[in-house]
Design a protein around this motif. Sequence first.
Motif, PDB file in Angstrom:
ATOM      1  N   ALA A 185      24.562  15.063   8.190  1.00 40.61           N
ATOM      2  CA  ALA A 185      24.683  16.524   8.247  1.00 40.61           C
ATOM      3  C   ALA A 185      24.009  17.148   7.030  1.00 40.61           C
ATOM      4  N   ARG A 186      24.162  16.513   5.858  1.00 42.27           N
ATOM      5  CA  ARG A 186      23.569  17.094   4.652  1.00 42.27           C
ATOM      6  C   ARG A 186      22.059  17.219   4.789  1.00 42.27           C
ATOM      7  N   ASP A 187      21.407  16.180   5.257  1.00 46.45           N
ATOM      8  CA  ASP A 187      19.944  16.249   5.424  1.00 46.45           C
ATOM      9  C   ASP A 187      19.556  17.185   6.567  1.00 46.45           C
ATOM     10  N   ALA A 188      20.378  17.235   7.596  1.00 46.56           N
ATOM     11  CA  ALA A 188      20.079  18.149   8.704  1.00 46.56           C
ATOM     12  C   ALA A 188      20.129  19.593   8.212  1.00 46.56           C
ATOM     13  N   GLU A 189      21.119  19.906   7.396  1.00 46.62           N
ATOM     14  CA  GLU A 189      21.221  21.279   6.864  1.00 46.62           C
ATOM     15  C   GLU A 189      20.032  21.581   5.955  1.00 46.62           C
ATOM     16  N   ALA A 190      19.616  20.592   5.159  1.00 47.83           N
ATOM     17  CA  ALA A 190      18.449  20.800   4.282  1.00 47.83           C
ATOM     18  C   ALA A 190      17.194  21.028   5.126  1.00 47.83           C
ATOM     19  N   ALA A 191      17.077  20.280   6.199  1.00 43.89           N
ATOM     20  CA  ALA A 191      15.900  20.424   7.069  1.00 43.89           C
ATOM     21  C   ALA A 191      15.872  21.806   7.706  1.00 43.89           C
ATOM     22  N   VAL A 192      17.008  22.233   8.209  1.00 50.60           N
ATOM     23  CA  VAL A 192      17.076  23.563   8.834  1.00 50.60           C
ATOM     24  C   VAL A 192      16.778  24.627   7.780  1.00 50.60           C
ATOM     25  N   GLY A 193      17.341  24.468   6.588  1.00 53.50           N
ATOM     26  CA  GLY A 193      17.083  25.415   5.505  1.00 53.50           C
ATOM     27  C   GLY A 193      15.609  25.467   5.132  1.00 53.50           C
ATOM     28  N   ALA A 194      14.928  24.357   5.298  1.00 48.03           N
ATOM     29  CA  ALA A 194      13.501  24.295   4.951  1.00 48.03           C
ATOM     30  C   ALA A 194      12.616  24.857   6.056  1.00 48.03           C
ATOM     31  N   HIS A 251       0.825  -1.208   0.000  1.00 47.47           N
ATOM     32  CA  HIS A 251       0.000   0.000   0.000  1.00 47.47           C
ATOM     33  C   HIS A 251       0.859   1.259   0.000  1.00 47.47           C
ATOM     34  N   SER A 252       1.947   1.241   0.758  1.00 46.72           N
ATOM     35  CA  SER A 252       2.786   2.448   0.830  1.00 46.72           C
ATOM     36  C   SER A 252       3.353   2.783  -0.550  1.00 46.72           C
ATOM     37  N   ARG A 253       3.638   1.761  -1.337  1.00 46.55           N
ATOM     38  CA  ARG A 253       4.203   2.019  -2.675  1.00 46.55           C
ATOM     39  C   ARG A 253       3.174   2.654  -3.602  1.00 46.55           C
ATOM     40  N   LEU A 254       1.919   2.382  -3.352  1.00 45.26           N
ATOM     41  CA  LEU A 254       0.867   2.991  -4.176  1.00 45.26           C
ATOM     42  C   LEU A 254       0.488   4.386  -3.672  1.00 45.26           C
ATOM     43  N   ALA A 255       0.421   4.522  -2.353  1.00 43.23           N
ATOM     44  CA  ALA A 255      -0.246   5.706  -1.797  1.00 43.23           C
ATOM     45  C   ALA A 255       0.692   6.854  -1.423  1.00 43.23           C
ATOM     46  N   PHE A 256       1.955   6.558  -1.049  1.00 40.90           N
ATOM     47  CA  PHE A 256       2.831   7.634  -0.557  1.00 40.90           C
ATOM     48  C   PHE A 256       3.344   8.472  -1.731  1.00 40.90           C
ATOM     49  N   ASP A 257       3.492   9.774  -1.469  1.00 45.66           N
ATOM     50  CA  ASP A 257       3.925  10.722  -2.503  1.00 45.66           C
ATOM     51  C   ASP A 257       5.452  10.718  -2.600  1.00 45.66           C
ATOM     52  N   ARG A 258       5.963  10.079  -3.633  1.00 43.29           N
ATOM     53  CA  ARG A 258       7.422   9.989  -3.763  1.00 43.29           C
ATOM     54  C   ARG A 258       8.042  11.254  -4.328  1.00 43.29           C
ATOM     55  N   SER A 259       7.213  12.174  -4.796  1.00 45.99           N
ATOM     56  CA  SER A 259       7.788  13.410  -5.343  1.00 45.99           C
ATOM     57  C   SER A 259       8.013  14.445  -4.228  1.00 45.99           C
ATOM     58  N   LEU A 260       7.696  14.038  -3.011  1.00 45.36           N
ATOM     59  CA  LEU A 260       7.815  14.964  -1.873  1.00 45.36           C
ATOM     60  C   LEU A 260       9.234  15.531  -1.771  1.00 45.36           C
ATOM     61  N   ASP A 261       9.341  16.833  -1.507  1.00 41.68           N
ATOM     62  CA  ASP A 261      10.664  17.420  -1.236  1.00 41.68           C
ATOM     63  C   ASP A 261      10.549  18.343  -0.016  1.00 41.68           C
ATOM     64  N   TRP A 262      11.631  19.050   0.270  1.00 43.79           N
ATOM     65  CA  TRP A 262      11.682  19.821   1.518  1.00 43.79           C
ATOM     66  C   TRP A 262      10.698  20.985   1.536  1.00 43.79           C
ATOM     67  N   SER A 263      10.130  21.344   0.378  1.00 42.30           N
ATOM     68  CA  SER A 263       9.153  22.441   0.380  1.00 42.30           C
ATOM     69  C   SER A 263       7.907  22.063   1.195  1.00 42.30           C
ATOM     70  N   ALA A 264       7.725  20.780   1.456  1.00 34.96           N
ATOM     71  CA  ALA A 264       6.567  20.336   2.252  1.00 34.96           C
ATOM     72  C   ALA A 264       6.587  20.948   3.653  1.00 34.96           C
ATOM     73  N   VAL A 265       7.782  21.213   4.170  1.00 35.86           N
ATOM     74  CA  VAL A 265       7.883  21.740   5.547  1.00 35.86           C
ATOM     75  C   VAL A 265       7.171  23.083   5.636  1.00 35.86           C
ATOM     76  N   ALA A 266       7.503  24.004   4.730  1.00 32.52           N
ATOM     77  CA  ALA A 266       6.877  25.340   4.781  1.00 32.52           C
ATOM     78  C   ALA A 266       5.389  25.245   4.476  1.00 32.52           C
ATOM     79  N   ARG A 267       5.042  24.352   3.545  1.00 32.98           N
ATOM     80  CA  ARG A 267       3.625  24.212   3.187  1.00 32.98           C
ATOM     81  C   ARG A 267       2.803  23.799   4.409  1.00 32.98           C
ATOM     82  N   LEU A 268       3.281  22.791   5.116  1.00 33.70           N
ATOM     83  CA  LEU A 268       2.545  22.291   6.287  1.00 33.70           C
ATOM     84  C   LEU A 268       2.530  23.326   7.412  1.00 33.70           C
ATOM     85  N   ARG A 269       3.667  23.971   7.607  1.00 31.50           N
ATOM     86  CA  ARG A 269       3.754  24.992   8.668  1.00 31.50           C
ATOM     87  C   ARG A 269       2.819  26.160   8.368  1.00 31.50           C
ATOM     88  N   ASP A 270       2.846  26.640   7.121  1.00 30.67           N
ATOM     89  CA  ASP A 270       2.043  27.819   6.783  1.00 30.67           C
ATOM     90  C   ASP A 270       0.550  27.497   6.832  1.00 30.67           C
TER      91      ASP A 270
END
Length: 379
Positions: free
Chosen positions: A238-247, A205-224
């Motif tokens: 560290a690379r993902d942590a920096e991306a998360a903080v940047g998002a 089910h996860s392979r059908l239903a989850f949005d694989r195009s998701l990127d870090w812009s989701a953070v601001a979308r959900l927050r806003d």
Amino acid sequence: MTSAAPRAGEPLTLDDFAEHARRELLPEVWDFIAGGAGRERTLAANEAVFGTVRLRPRALPGIEQPDTSVEVFGSSWAAPVGIAPVAYHSLAHPDGETGTAAAAGRLGLPLVVSTFAGRTLEEVAGAADAPLWLQLYCFRDAGTTLRLALRARDSGYQALVLTVDTPFTGRRLRDLRNGFAVPAHVTPANLSGSAAAGSATPGAHSRLAFDRSLDWSAVARLRDLSGLPVLAKGVLTARDAEAAVGAGVAGIIVSNHGGRQLDGVQASLEALPEVVSAVRGSCPVFLDGGIRSGADVLVALALGARAVFVGRPALYALAAGGSEGVHRMLTLLIAEFADTMVLTGHASPGTIDADTVILPGHGRPATETTAPHTDRSHG
Ligand SMILES: Cc1cc2nc3c(=O)[nH]c(=O)nc-3n(C[C@H](O)[C@H](O)[C@H](O)COP(=O)(O)O)c2cc1C
Ligand SMILES: CCCCCCC(=O)C(=O)O
């Protein structure tokens, strides 16, 4: 500090709760909960790594009763411990998420409710007396996820936790071999009527239903959209942590999903110093994965975590004794943590630092071998 004599057969460790649960649960349900991805190397490493860290004791600490509480996003938690998002609590016991929430709430500890909870967000909120956060999976049908975020806001949840390590669920060989399907009476209560509720076979089910195009812009979308702080769960580098903080995340949960996603990645504790160093105090860092004792909690704090979350232990305790079992497990974990604080000379979590532990291969405190960690004054 005194403690009452245990009754015969009463669990004395979190591992005892697991043993009770193993006896209670159907073998395929036990495997779904206990198992991990692939050869389960990461699953094993999550727990094993804590056994390689040594504690540094403090003689005559002069602490009558430590204060175990911490502040997170302006809320006081009775201890730096919460319950990680875990799908389908009612697989373990009919008390389900409301039982877990009530137990955690009585103790002043937070619960992160899974997108795949078996009880509605509103029911869980009605049972809880402590902070609730909602974990989000993002579906191809984006409206489903956004509606969940709004419902969480409207029912008083304090934060959203975006799981960032799961474009689909990992290859869990135990479930494939067992042909595991979630029993018909256990359904994702918050997804009813949507395509996201899907089939009973989680992996497919996860392979059908989850949005694989998701990127870090989701953070601001959900927050806003929700006005709630958004944390990223599933960061190990560290690379993902920096991306998360940047998002714009409000916090990071260092996690490998309990070894259920990419087998072979680092244990959460191993990844913690790199992430803590990368965020440079800009947001609190949390950890889940392999926490099975109060000493483990203290080790994670020593390496820079603000607080930790337990996943499987909550379901094991629920299976062993329903809501009351979760209450007993959390009480035990806090008591162990408080004892470890006294024996290492800490009157409050804020002073637990790298000097309290020695990492494997080093005869010296971790202060001399890891980067400096998060500024704990950050709320
Ligand atoms: C049965 C089970 C279900 C889980 N469901 C979710 C979930 O719905 N969402 C999520 O982000 N993580 C989920 N996780 C991962 C946990 O949130 C957490 O990362 C992990 O269990 C921590 O490791 P621990 O079990 O060693 O404490 C699940 C884990 C288990 C064991
Ligand atoms: C499509 C159902 C997915 C449930 C996933 C729960 C989870 O994250 C897990 O690790 O299991």
